[in-house]
Design an enzyme around this catalytic site. Structure first.
Site, mmCIF file in Angstrom:
data_model
loop_
_atom_site.group_PDB
_atom_site.id
_atom_site.type_symbol
_atom_site.label_atom_id
_atom_site.label_comp_id
_atom_site.label_asym_id
_atom_site.label_seq_id
_atom_site.Cartn_x
_atom_site.Cartn_y
_atom_site.Cartn_z
ATOM 1 N N GLY A 265 0.749 -1.213 -0.014
ATOM 2 C CA GLY A 265 -0.100 0.074 0.055
ATOM 3 C C GLY A 265 0.723 1.513 0.073
ATOM 4 N N ASN B 299 1.496 3.100 -2.445
ATOM 5 C CA ASN B 299 0.659 4.084 -3.537
ATOM 6 C C ASN B 299 -0.335 4.534 -2.646
ATOM 7 O OD1 ASN B 299 1.984 4.307 -6.215
ATOM 8 N ND2 ASN B 299 2.189 2.144 -5.833
ATOM 9 N N LEU C 145 -4.185 -7.101 -7.425
ATOM 10 C CA LEU C 145 -3.764 -7.836 -8.213
ATOM 11 C C LEU C 145 -4.680 -8.859 -8.794
ATOM 12 C CD1 LEU C 145 -0.534 -9.128 -6.124
ATOM 13 C CD2 LEU C 145 -0.759 -7.778 -8.157
ATOM 14 N N ASN D 100 -5.784 2.678 -13.003
ATOM 15 C CA ASN D 100 -4.692 1.710 -12.403
ATOM 16 C C ASN D 100 -3.444 2.371 -12.662
ATOM 17 O OD1 ASN D 100 -3.703 -0.761 -11.508
ATOM 18 N ND2 ASN D 100 -3.044 -0.945 -13.684
ATOM 19 N N HIS E 176 0.725 1.281 -13.239
ATOM 20 C CA HIS E 176 1.241 0.193 -13.738
ATOM 21 C C HIS E 176 3.090 0.816 -13.887
ATOM 22 C CE1 HIS E 176 2.398 -3.536 -15.650
ATOM 23 N NE2 HIS E 176 3.099 -2.755 -16.387
#
Ligand code: GRF
Length: 196
Positions: A15, A17, A86, A103, A105
């Site tokens: 976590g 982010n 995920l 999202n 990436h």
């Protein structure tokens, strides 16, 4: 003007982010959005502890999209942020939140992305290929893994002697933790103003 955009963050791991989003909100850098809910894909992940500490409501939903959708509806969620989540979401789910799921990436899409490219695997692939620049991408989520429209990207240098771990860390520090809060605000503002 409409109330702030209600945000849910979906997480599966440490976590960091999520933490960047929490810190940005605290600093007043998310003026058009509100972190309302954090959903973990399993119990015991550190991201849920971070959320709890920040006073954000948490829930755990394991691979049950019906329950997930109900929960998001119950809480009036308008923007869903995948931050190290995920589980791949079905087409039905992504359609029901079209243009309202983002999202992060850890590469410059279209490099090193798609099914099987997650976590350290992305950085291992980048180093194996020998790229000199990597980075991070925030994109809208549709039914194609890492395939939705790109919203933001930031490049990060690959350095001589990098390991997957050192590259992962640099990509997080220099790109992910900056981009994701910026994208969250961009989307929150657009949704609040009725432009998204
Ligand atoms: C990040 O590298 C993110 O880009 C990827 O998964 C990782 C999650 O890390 N999708 P954290 O849980 O936010 O620390």
């Amino acid at each position: 003007m409409k109330a702030k955009t209600r945000i849910a963050v979906l997480v599966s791991g440490g976590g960091t982010n999520l933490q960047a989003l929490i810190d940005a909100e605290r600093r007043g850098e998310l003026p058009d959005g509100e972190l309302c809910l954090v959903v973990g894909s399993r119990e015991g992940i550190y991201a849920l502890e971070r959320a709890g500490r920040a006073g954000i409501e948490t829930a755990v939903v394991r691979k049950d999209e019906v329950r997930l959708r109900e929960l998001l509806q119950e809480k009036g969620i308008e923007l869903v942020i995948l931050a190290g989540y995920l589980t791949i979401l079905s087409e039905e789910f992504t359609r029901s939140y079209a243009n309202r799921i983002i999202n992060i990436h850890p590469s410059l899409i279209p490099s090193f992305c798609g099914k099987g490219f997650y976590g350290k695997k992305v950085h291992e692939a980048a180093l194996r290929y020998g790229v000199k620049v990597s980075g991070a991408t925030v994109h809208l989520v549709n039914e194609v893994p890492d395939g939705g429209r790109i919203l933001m990207q930031k490049a990060v240098e690959v350095l001589e002697g990098d390991t997957p771990e050192t590259l992962q860390r640099r990509v997080m520090e220099e790109a992910e933790w900056k981009l994701l809060p910026q994208a969250a605000e961009l989307m929150s503002r657009a949704l609040r103003e009725g432009r998204a």
